[in-house]
Each structure stands twice: as C-alpha cells, then as structure tokens.
Design a protein around this motif. Structure first.
Motif, PDB file in Angstrom:
ATOM      1  N   MET A 137      14.334  -8.114  10.383  1.00  0.00           N
ATOM      2  CA  MET A 137      13.258  -9.023  10.790  1.00  0.00           C
ATOM      3  C   MET A 137      13.853 -10.341  11.276  1.00  0.00           C
ATOM      4  SD  MET A 137      10.324  -8.510   7.892  1.00  0.00           S
ATOM      5  CE  MET A 137       8.953  -9.189   8.795  1.00  0.00           C
ATOM      6  N   THR A 138      13.219 -10.921  12.264  1.00  0.00           N
ATOM      7  CA  THR A 138      13.627 -12.228  12.766  1.00  0.00           C
ATOM      8  C   THR A 138      12.451 -13.183  12.632  1.00  0.00           C
ATOM      9  OG1 THR A 138      12.909 -11.773  15.018  1.00  0.00           O
ATOM     10  CG2 THR A 138      15.191 -11.168  14.452  1.00  0.00           C
ATOM     11  N   ALA A 139      12.694 -14.440  12.926  1.00  0.00           N
ATOM     12  CA  ALA A 139      11.647 -15.455  12.832  1.00  0.00           C
ATOM     13  C   ALA A 139      10.490 -15.177  13.788  1.00  0.00           C
ATOM     14  CB  ALA A 139      12.232 -16.839  13.094  1.00  0.00           C
ATOM     15  N   VAL A 140      10.707 -14.317  14.770  1.00  0.00           N
ATOM     16  CA  VAL A 140       9.644 -13.953  15.710  1.00  0.00           C
ATOM     17  C   VAL A 140       8.495 -13.265  14.960  1.00  0.00           C
ATOM     18  CG1 VAL A 140       9.126 -12.538  17.747  1.00  0.00           C
ATOM     19  CG2 VAL A 140      11.269 -13.789  17.603  1.00  0.00           C
ATOM     20  N   SER A 141       8.778 -12.705  13.795  1.00  0.00           N
ATOM     21  CA  SER A 141       7.762 -12.031  12.991  1.00  0.00           C
ATOM     22  C   SER A 141       6.801 -13.015  12.335  1.00  0.00           C
ATOM     23  CB  SER A 141       8.428 -11.205  11.887  1.00  0.00           C
ATOM     24  OG  SER A 141       9.367 -10.315  12.418  1.00  0.00           O
ATOM     25  N   LEU A 142       7.103 -14.299  12.395  1.00  0.00           N
ATOM     26  CA  LEU A 142       6.298 -15.320  11.734  1.00  0.00           C
ATOM     27  C   LEU A 142       5.354 -16.018  12.706  1.00  0.00           C
ATOM     28  CD1 LEU A 142       9.224 -16.990   9.754  1.00  0.00           C
ATOM     29  CD2 LEU A 142       7.514 -15.412   8.833  1.00  0.00           C
ATOM     30  N   SER A 143       4.275 -16.577  12.166  1.00  0.00           N
ATOM     31  CA  SER A 143       3.402 -17.390  13.007  1.00  0.00           C
ATOM     32  C   SER A 143       4.176 -18.648  13.413  1.00  0.00           C
ATOM     33  CB  SER A 143       2.124 -17.765  12.255  1.00  0.00           C
ATOM     34  OG  SER A 143       2.416 -18.650  11.202  1.00  0.00           O
ATOM     35  N   SER A 144       3.705 -19.326  14.433  1.00  0.00           N
ATOM     36  CA  SER A 144       4.455 -20.455  15.003  1.00  0.00           C
ATOM     37  C   SER A 144       4.728 -21.552  13.978  1.00  0.00           C
ATOM     38  CB  SER A 144       3.718 -21.030  16.211  1.00  0.00           C
ATOM     39  OG  SER A 144       2.463 -21.561  15.817  1.00  0.00           O
ATOM     40  N   GLU A 145       3.774 -21.818  13.067  1.00  0.00           N
ATOM     41  CA  GLU A 145       3.963 -22.876  12.074  1.00  0.00           C
ATOM     42  C   GLU A 145       5.164 -22.590  11.181  1.00  0.00           C
ATOM     43  OE1 GLU A 145       0.160 -22.263  10.345  1.00  0.00           O
ATOM     44  OE2 GLU A 145      -0.705 -23.976  11.368  1.00  0.00           O
ATOM     45  N   TYR A 146       5.300 -21.359  10.760  1.00  0.00           N
ATOM     46  CA  TYR A 146       6.402 -20.968   9.881  1.00  0.00           C
ATOM     47  C   TYR A 146       7.699 -20.771  10.673  1.00  0.00           C
ATOM     48  CZ  TYR A 146       2.861 -20.310   6.320  1.00  0.00           C
ATOM     49  OH  TYR A 146       1.861 -20.523   5.421  1.00  0.00           O
ATOM     50  N   ARG A 147       7.572 -20.213  11.874  1.00  0.00           N
ATOM     51  CA  ARG A 147       8.754 -19.967  12.708  1.00  0.00           C
ATOM     52  C   ARG A 147       9.479 -21.278  13.013  1.00  0.00           C
ATOM     53  NH1 ARG A 147       6.616 -16.761  16.314  1.00  0.00           N
ATOM     54  NH2 ARG A 147       5.786 -18.439  17.560  1.00  0.00           N
ATOM     55  N   LYS A 148       8.730 -22.336  13.304  1.00  0.00           N
ATOM     56  CA  LYS A 148       9.343 -23.628  13.614  1.00  0.00           C
ATOM     57  C   LYS A 148      10.182 -24.138  12.446  1.00  0.00           C
ATOM     58  CE  LYS A 148       5.766 -25.062  16.848  1.00  0.00           C
ATOM     59  NZ  LYS A 148       4.586 -25.923  17.041  1.00  0.00           N
ATOM     60  N   VAL A 162       0.851  -1.192   0.000  1.00  0.00           N
ATOM     61  CA  VAL A 162       0.000   0.000   0.000  1.00  0.00           C
ATOM     62  C   VAL A 162       0.883   1.237   0.000  1.00  0.00           C
ATOM     63  CG1 VAL A 162      -1.746   1.272   1.291  1.00  0.00           C
ATOM     64  CG2 VAL A 162      -1.810  -1.221   1.246  1.00  0.00           C
ATOM     65  N   PRO A 163       0.763   2.100  -1.032  1.00  0.00           N
ATOM     66  CA  PRO A 163       1.597   3.303  -1.077  1.00  0.00           C
ATOM     67  C   PRO A 163       1.374   4.177   0.149  1.00  0.00           C
ATOM     68  CG  PRO A 163       0.382   2.996  -3.142  1.00  0.00           C
ATOM     69  CD  PRO A 163      -0.131   1.994  -2.177  1.00  0.00           C
ATOM     70  N   GLY A 164       2.458   4.658   0.711  1.00  0.00           N
ATOM     71  CA  GLY A 164       2.368   5.563   1.855  1.00  0.00           C
ATOM     72  C   GLY A 164       2.172   4.861   3.180  1.00  0.00           C
ATOM     73  N   GLN A 165       1.927   3.566   3.190  1.00  0.00           N
ATOM     74  CA  GLN A 165       1.734   2.854   4.455  1.00  0.00           C
ATOM     75  C   GLN A 165       3.018   2.152   4.855  1.00  0.00           C
ATOM     76  OE1 GLN A 165      -1.325   0.471   5.604  1.00  0.00           O
ATOM     77  NE2 GLN A 165      -2.681   2.205   5.738  1.00  0.00           N
ATOM     78  N   ARG A 166       3.291   2.153   6.115  1.00  0.00           N
ATOM     79  CA  ARG A 166       4.471   1.471   6.629  1.00  0.00           C
ATOM     80  C   ARG A 166       4.123   0.024   6.914  1.00  0.00           C
ATOM     81  NH1 ARG A 166       8.078   4.667  10.456  1.00  0.00           N
ATOM     82  NH2 ARG A 166       9.473   3.815   8.970  1.00  0.00           N
ATOM     83  N   PRO A 167       5.075  -0.850   6.774  1.00  0.00           N
ATOM     84  CA  PRO A 167       4.822  -2.254   7.117  1.00  0.00           C
ATOM     85  C   PRO A 167       4.610  -2.390   8.618  1.00  0.00           C
ATOM     86  CG  PRO A 167       7.123  -1.917   6.480  1.00  0.00           C
ATOM     87  CD  PRO A 167       6.407  -0.624   6.259  1.00  0.00           C
ATOM     88  N   PRO A 168       3.960  -3.480   9.065  1.00  0.00           N
ATOM     89  CA  PRO A 168       3.742  -3.669  10.493  1.00  0.00           C
ATOM     90  C   PRO A 168       5.070  -3.726  11.230  1.00  0.00           C
ATOM     91  CG  PRO A 168       3.165  -5.665   9.279  1.00  0.00           C
ATOM     92  CD  PRO A 168       3.511  -4.593   8.280  1.00  0.00           C
ATOM     93  N   PRO A 169       5.073  -3.324  12.509  1.00  0.00           N
ATOM     94  CA  PRO A 169       6.316  -3.349  13.277  1.00  0.00           C
ATOM     95  C   PRO A 169       6.912  -4.746  13.301  1.00  0.00           C
ATOM     96  CG  PRO A 169       4.469  -2.497  14.594  1.00  0.00           C
ATOM     97  CD  PRO A 169       3.929  -2.911  13.280  1.00  0.00           C
ATOM     98  N   VAL A 170       8.246  -4.790  13.318  1.00  0.00           N
ATOM     99  CA  VAL A 170       8.968  -6.054  13.275  1.00  0.00           C
ATOM    100  C   VAL A 170       8.647  -6.898  14.501  1.00  0.00           C
ATOM    101  CG1 VAL A 170      11.259  -7.082  13.299  1.00  0.00           C
ATOM    102  CG2 VAL A 170      10.798  -5.118  11.851  1.00  0.00           C
ATOM    103  N   GLY A 171       8.466  -6.321  15.652  1.00  0.00           N
ATOM    104  CA  GLY A 171       8.246  -7.067  16.883  1.00  0.00           C
ATOM    105  C   GLY A 171       6.816  -7.493  17.119  1.00  0.00           C
ATOM    106  N   LYS A 172       5.882  -7.123  16.247  1.00  0.00           N
ATOM    107  CA  LYS A 172       4.479  -7.449  16.452  1.00  0.00           C
ATOM    108  C   LYS A 172       4.276  -8.964  16.405  1.00  0.00           C
ATOM    109  CE  LYS A 172      -0.087  -6.504  14.655  1.00  0.00           C
ATOM    110  NZ  LYS A 172      -0.848  -5.885  13.587  1.00  0.00           N
ATOM    111  N   ALA A 173       3.546  -9.507  17.373  1.00  0.00           N
ATOM    112  CA  ALA A 173       3.322 -10.948  17.433  1.00  0.00           C
ATOM    113  C   ALA A 173       2.348 -11.371  16.340  1.00  0.00           C
ATOM    114  CB  ALA A 173       2.763 -11.322  18.802  1.00  0.00           C
ATOM    115  N   PRO A 174       2.737 -12.336  15.521  1.00  0.00           N
ATOM    116  CA  PRO A 174       1.862 -12.787  14.440  1.00  0.00           C
ATOM    117  C   PRO A 174       0.767 -13.706  14.954  1.00  0.00           C
ATOM    118  CG  PRO A 174       3.868 -14.041  14.432  1.00  0.00           C
ATOM    119  CD  PRO A 174       4.015 -13.003  15.508  1.00  0.00           C
TER     120      PRO A 174
END
Length: 171
Positions: A93-104, A68-80
């Motif tokens: 970005m770290t794996a913490v940005s991913l849901s548990s299925e993908y993070r694993k 989306v033009p002009g919009q910032r991506p969600p914060p890196v630390g936000k829990a998915p």
C-alpha cells in the motif's frame, strides 16, 4: 502649587482606576475567548470523528472490509474519498490509498529528511501544511496523525511527536 499638585494626583488616580477597570474587563474577555476556543476545538474534532465514522463503505456497513471473514480488502489502487476511514497499512500500500487529508500528512513526514529520531509536532505539521495555526486546526492535524500512527502509516514517539514509519525511511 499644592492645588495643581492635588489636581494632578486626582487625575492620576482617575486614570489608574480606569486602567484597572479596563484590565479587569480585558481579563474577563480573554477568559471567555479561551473557553470559546476550547468549545470550538471540541466541536471540530467531534465533527471530524462523526464524519469519519459515517464514511463506512455502504455494502459492508459498520465493519471494515478487512474485518469481514471471507471478504478481500479494497484494491490498493482504489481512489479514496475525502473524510473516509484510514485503512490499516498492508504490504504494497502507498499513501495514494489515503484520502487527501491523510495523504498530505504522510507525504510531509516522508519528505522531511532527519525526522528519524525526533519527529515532528502537530503544530509544526500544521504550519508546514499551510494551515492556520489555530487550536482547532492543530488538534485536527494531531487527531489525523494519531489515526495514521494507529494504522501503521506513521510512528508516534513517546513525547507525542510524529515521524515516518521505520520501513518507509529505510527505502
């Protein structure tokens, strides 16, 4: 003696016919089982794809925030949220940005030393994640790993194996 021999031959013939009939029935059942497993596998993948597609942030609609033009991506630390979309990997970005299925999956790939050249097959990842080795589970892991590779969280080799992205191995 010949009547005994004839009786034994007749019993053998009857047993052979029974074995052949049972073998034909077993073949039919195995073919039906194979078809049912393929249908189940397709249903599981379809459900996962639909769940992912429906897990779009409410305020943005169908367009990811990074598009989306002009919009910032969600914060890196936000829990998915589980079953949420896999964000395109960006600096910091770290794996913490991913849901548990993908993070694993990412953590598994990054924790395995020596994966640099060969990578890991979906079946091996499924086993190491402690999941049942069914076609549906293996295809689910393969689908997630492909999505991670598409969004720069992992790499996919030409042979279809998965490994950690090059920059995460260098760190």
């Amino acid at each position: 003696m010949s009547s005994v021999r004839g009786l034994l031959e007749e019993r053998e013939r009857v047993a052979r016919v029974a074995v052949e009939e049972l073998q034909a029935e077993a073949d039919r059942i195995l073919a039906a089982l194979g078809e049912a497993e393929m249908v189940l596998e397709r249903r599981v993948i379809a459900r996962e794809e639909l769940s992912e597609a429906l897990a779009v942030p409410e305020e943005v609609g169908d367009v990811p925030a990074s598009d989306v033009p002009g919009q910032r991506p969600p914060p890196v630390g936000k829990a998915p949220v589980d079953r949420s979309r896999v964000p395109e990997r960006r600096e910091g970005m770290t794996a913490v940005s991913l849901s548990s299925e993908y993070r694993k999956i990412v953590e598994l790939l990054e924790a395995e030393p020596g994966l640099g050249v060969e990578g890991m097959q979906a079946k091996e990842m499924t086993a190491r994640l402690g999941l049942e080795l069914t076609a549906a589970k293996i295809e689910g892991v393969r689908s997630r790993a492909k999505r991670l590779a598409e969004r720069d969280w992992a790499e996919r080799t030409p042979e279809g194996r998965f490994k950690p992205r090059a920059s995460s191995r260098a760190n």
